[in-house]
Design an enzyme around this catalytic site. Sequence first.
Site, PDB file in Angstrom:
ATOM      1  N   GLY A 148     -27.162   0.314 -47.462  1.00 17.92           N
ATOM      2  CA  GLY A 148     -26.999  -0.980 -46.809  1.00 17.92           C
ATOM      3  C   GLY A 148     -27.665  -2.127 -47.553  1.00 17.92           C
ATOM      4  N   SER A 194     -24.394   2.038 -50.605  1.00 18.21           N
ATOM      5  CA  SER A 194     -23.657   0.887 -51.125  1.00 18.21           C
ATOM      6  C   SER A 194     -22.501   1.286 -52.039  1.00 18.21           C
ATOM      7  CB  SER A 194     -24.613  -0.088 -51.820  1.00 18.21           C
ATOM      8  OG  SER A 194     -25.576  -0.560 -50.888  1.00 18.21           O
ATOM      9  N   GLU A 220     -28.314  10.395 -50.576  1.00 18.30           N
ATOM     10  CA  GLU A 220     -28.339   8.970 -50.255  1.00 18.30           C
ATOM     11  C   GLU A 220     -29.734   8.411 -50.535  1.00 18.30           C
ATOM     12  OE1 GLU A 220     -25.075   7.931 -47.235  1.00 18.30           O
ATOM     13  OE2 GLU A 220     -26.820   8.510 -46.105  1.00 18.30           O
ATOM     14  N   ASN A 258     -19.186   6.527 -42.445  1.00 14.94           N
ATOM     15  CA  ASN A 258     -20.200   6.541 -41.382  1.00 14.94           C
ATOM     16  C   ASN A 258     -20.224   5.157 -40.733  1.00 14.94           C
ATOM     17  OD1 ASN A 258     -22.491   6.674 -39.803  1.00 14.94           O
ATOM     18  ND2 ASN A 258     -23.938   6.754 -41.514  1.00 14.94           N
ATOM     19  N   TRP A 259     -19.655   5.077 -39.532  1.00 15.38           N
ATOM     20  CA  TRP A 259     -19.542   3.767 -38.878  1.00 15.38           C
ATOM     21  C   TRP A 259     -20.862   3.309 -38.264  1.00 15.38           C
ATOM     22  CZ3 TRP A 259     -14.330   3.874 -35.650  1.00 15.38           C
ATOM     23  CH2 TRP A 259     -13.265   4.128 -36.523  1.00 15.38           C
ATOM     24  N   LYS A 260     -21.815   4.218 -38.148  1.00 13.62           N
ATOM     25  CA  LYS A 260     -23.108   3.901 -37.501  1.00 13.62           C
ATOM     26  C   LYS A 260     -22.856   3.305 -36.112  1.00 13.62           C
ATOM     27  CE  LYS A 260     -24.958   3.154 -42.064  1.00 13.62           C
ATOM     28  NZ  LYS A 260     -26.066   2.678 -42.865  1.00 13.62           N
ATOM     29  N   GLY A 305     -20.984   3.786 -45.767  1.00 12.67           N
ATOM     30  CA  GLY A 305     -21.385   3.045 -44.565  1.00 12.67           C
ATOM     31  C   GLY A 305     -20.556   1.787 -44.426  1.00 12.67           C
ATOM     32  N   GLY A 306     -21.127   0.646 -44.844  1.00  8.58           N
ATOM     33  CA  GLY A 306     -20.498  -0.660 -44.669  1.00  8.58           C
ATOM     34  C   GLY A 306     -19.018  -0.710 -45.044  1.00  8.58           C
ATOM     35  N   GLU A 354     -31.638   7.057 -41.564  1.00 10.72           N
ATOM     36  CA  GLU A 354     -31.949   6.235 -40.376  1.00 10.72           C
ATOM     37  C   GLU A 354     -32.438   7.115 -39.237  1.00 10.72           C
ATOM     38  OE1 GLU A 354     -28.170   4.203 -40.260  1.00 10.72           O
ATOM     39  OE2 GLU A 354     -28.693   3.196 -42.135  1.00 10.72           O
ATOM     40  N   HIS A 375     -29.451  11.924 -41.616  1.00  8.47           N
ATOM     41  CA  HIS A 375     -29.323  10.583 -42.208  1.00  8.47           C
ATOM     42  C   HIS A 375     -30.694   9.923 -42.235  1.00  8.47           C
ATOM     43  CE1 HIS A 375     -28.154   6.433 -42.821  1.00  8.47           C
ATOM     44  NE2 HIS A 375     -26.993   6.886 -43.253  1.00  8.47           N
TER      45      HIS A 375
HETATM   46  C1  PEP Z   1     -24.911   5.316 -45.079  1.00  4.27           C
HETATM   47  O1  PEP Z   1     -25.571   4.798 -44.209  1.00  4.27           O
HETATM   48  O2  PEP Z   1     -24.638   6.519 -45.015  1.00  4.27           O
HETATM   49  C2  PEP Z   1     -24.484   4.473 -46.191  1.00  4.27           C
HETATM   50  C3  PEP Z   1     -24.177   5.044 -47.309  1.00  4.27           C
HETATM   51  O3  PEP Z   1     -24.442   3.098 -45.966  1.00  4.27           O
HETATM   52  P1  PEP Z   1     -23.938   1.961 -46.988  1.00  4.27           P
HETATM   53  O4  PEP Z   1     -22.685   2.462 -47.630  1.00  4.27           O
HETATM   54  O5  PEP Z   1     -23.685   0.764 -46.116  1.00  4.27           O
HETATM   55  O6  PEP Z   1     -25.040   1.741 -47.955  1.00  4.27           O
END
Ligand code: PEP
Length: 252
Positions: free
Chosen positions: A175, A214, A169, A9-11, A235-236, A99, A97
């Site tokens: 994040g 994470s 999640e 997920n590049w956001k 994500g990251g 967010e 998600h």
């Molecule tokens: C996400 O936003 O779906 C996610 C899992 O982010 P991160 O891996 O950066 O915690």
Amino acid sequence: MREKIVAGNWKMNTSVTEGVQLTREILAGATQIPEGVHAIISPPYTHLFPIAQLLEGQNRIALAAQNCAEESKGAYTGEVSAGMIASVPCSYVILGHSERRTYYGETDQTLWNKLVQALENNLRPIFCVGELLQEREEDQHFQVVASQLKHVIGALEPADFEKIIIAYEPVWAIGTGKTATSDQAQEMHAFIRSFLAGIFGEATEKTPILYGGSCNPSNAKELFSQPDIDGGLIGGASLKANDFLAVAKAFE
Ligand code: PEP
């Protein structure tokens, strides 16, 4: 055997040029992705078309959108419909998600409308659930996740349920660099599977349940070795080709 999935997920990150470059790098290393692991990347809307063109003619990397509209078309300035996304072409869409739930007020009703649009347009939903830190500390996490599932996923027809991918999640892990332990994640994944089995029965044995929060090359192997964890929503770590590929390789 359940599908194994690693979805990035590049956001709201990368320019179109950077996103295309990142895709090229992932494609260049795609032979490292273990056989049978489905890798999915989810760039911003603006990137979908050029990236779909890059992905044409190969089947190692698939494309997801990060969201879709509740409506099919019309006077909804700024929205992008599931039909438009499918026409890119694009095969998956992330819905729910945290967010989107937190910053854009997406409710069960919003998510139901989006889910219907996604399924009508043959987009396969990656449906996210997860509790806040306070909810975990108050021991409400199972109840919260059950409620997020019940009112949206629980209302599907069985044939549509079979297309669903769930992503657990925990919001406190997204994040933050603070990953759920593999025991915490497995406990929740097993709960999700048994909760859904109470509605959809045996079909749930085939439902991929991804962990997100994470997840990175150093913890993916341990997480993915749990019996009810079928991959990750990343994500990251999905913004660097080598890290994303290393997470996919954790299935080896
Ligand atoms: C996400 O936003 O779906 C996610 C899992 O982010 P991160 O891996 O950066 O915690």
